[in-house]
Design an enzyme around this catalytic site. Structure first.
Site, PDB file in Angstrom:
ATOM      1  N   TYR A 106       0.824  -1.202   0.000  1.00 41.79           N
ATOM      2  CA  TYR A 106       0.000   0.000   0.000  1.00 41.79           C
ATOM      3  C   TYR A 106       0.858   1.252   0.000  1.00 41.79           C
ATOM      4  CZ  TYR A 106       0.726   0.961   5.043  1.00 41.79           C
ATOM      5  OH  TYR A 106       1.257   1.276   6.266  1.00 41.79           O
ATOM      6  N   LYS A 166       6.390  -2.086   1.873  1.00 44.14           N
ATOM      7  CA  LYS A 166       5.223  -1.500   2.555  1.00 44.14           C
ATOM      8  C   LYS A 166       4.008  -2.419   2.423  1.00 44.14           C
ATOM      9  CE  LYS A 166       3.139   3.061   3.252  1.00 44.14           C
ATOM     10  NZ  LYS A 166       3.283   3.086   4.692  1.00 44.14           N
ATOM     11  N   GLU A 200      11.713   2.173  14.441  1.00 41.56           N
ATOM     12  CA  GLU A 200      10.873   3.274  13.947  1.00 41.56           C
ATOM     13  C   GLU A 200       9.600   3.319  14.781  1.00 41.56           C
ATOM     14  OE1 GLU A 200       9.690   2.430   9.835  1.00 41.56           O
ATOM     15  OE2 GLU A 200       9.599   0.294  10.306  1.00 41.56           O
ATOM     16  N   LEU A 206      10.898   1.086   7.244  1.00 38.34           N
ATOM     17  CA  LEU A 206      10.330   1.579   5.984  1.00 38.34           C
ATOM     18  C   LEU A 206      11.134   2.801   5.532  1.00 38.34           C
ATOM     19  CD1 LEU A 206       7.941   1.109   4.003  1.00 38.34           C
ATOM     20  CD2 LEU A 206       6.881   3.082   5.092  1.00 38.34           C
TER      21      LEU A 206
END
Ligand code: PDD
Length: 287
Positions: free
Chosen positions: A33, A151, A183, A207
């Protein structure tokens, strides 16, 4: 107003949009996505999101559902018909449905990808009260899979992380692996100490944020010092300030980590400045 969404070549009212129960996105989280923000009715960093989408698809051996030009047209049309001035465009591509459940990937010649896009209207996204207050975060173990650079829609643990944060009276969580911050649940993480911005280097552990890339470039242009290295949560708790970046929240100050206030407990000057620069520059470059 009923939202118009896009499914496999068609623009439909959201109540009429359908995807098969055998879709691999639904059964296997076999899907990727992107989330692109909209300011002043225009797309922020569409190019960056399109390039990352292609990379995610390539890494998983998935087909492109349509060309970059078609994607841009779809994004723009949805923003227009839904009257989005500030908000988000969500895009998901799955490996499609072969009409049954099987761990083996279907033949890409026969089974075509599913593509879905919808808008989210978020008036006040840029002038957000949360950004003025800053986020309180907690730290939790990072137990996600090892390819966080792709992702994918495997977002159960990040969702659980947000729920753990809420239960603890905080806003979000930072994830810790082997003693170091990877993260945030849905953002990249930074600390600031002695004027220097510290963030984890790119790898398969995190990411590769589109906002991260833009913010680091802008920080460099503003003569700010940047160090890409691992950092611990204890180092972050002793930092002068901290912040996160993402397409949905831009630059978001962090004012508290595991109950420890950073500085005077209000958004720090570097995070505030970077948010201003990012919003300003992004609006100018929006398409
Ligand atoms: N999340 N890290 C993770 C785990 C993320 O899910 C995101 C984005 C980021 C920031 O990437 P970018 O700057 O490209 O948005 C980092 C999106 C916004 C979401 O899931 O809604």
């Amino acid at each position: 107003m009923t939202r118009t969404v896009y499914v496999n070549g068609e623009y439909l009212p959201e109540t009429e949009a359908k995807v098969s129960i055998f879709d691999r996105g639904f059964l296997m989280a076999d899907a990727v996505y992107e989330v692109t923000s909209v300011l002043d009715g225009k797309l922020i960093d569409f190019e960056g999101h399109a390039v990352r989408l292609k990379r995610s698809l390539d890494e998983l051996g998935m087909q492109e559902a349509c060309s970059k030009e078609e994607l841009l047209d779809i994004h723009r049309k949805l923003v227009e018909v839904n009257g989005i001035v500030e908000g988000l465009v969500y895009l998901q591509v799955t490996r499609g449905s072969d009409g049954d459940r099987d761990f083996v990937f279907p033949d890409p010649e026969i089974t075509k990808p599913t593509i879905v896009l919808f808008t989210q209207n978020k008036p006040g996204l840029a002038d957000s009260p949360a950004a003025k207050k800053g986020n309180k975060i907690i730290s939790i173990d990072d137990i996600r899979w090892g390819r966080r650079d792709i992702k994918t829609v495997q977002l159960l643990y990040p969702s659980m992380g947000k729920m753990m944060a809420k239960a603890a009276g905080a806003d979000d969580a930072w994830l810790i692996e082997d003693g170091y911050v990877t993260e945030g649940t849905s953002n990249n993480a930074y600390l600031v100490k002695g004027g220097k911005i510290v963030t984890r280097p790119l790898s398969t552990d995190i990411l590769h944020g589109i906002t991260r890339k833009a913010v680091l470039r802008m920080a460099e242009e503003a003569q700010m010092e940047i160090e890409e290295r691992l950092f611990t949560i204890d180092e972050a708790k002793e930092a002068d300030e901290a912040f996160t970046t993402s397409a949905s929240a831009f630059v978001m100050p962090v004012v508290e980590i595991d109950g420890v206030a950073l500085g005077d407990g209000t958004p720090g000057p570097i995070a505030k400045r970077l948010r201003e620069i990012y919003l300003d520059e992004s609006r100018k470059a929006a398409i």
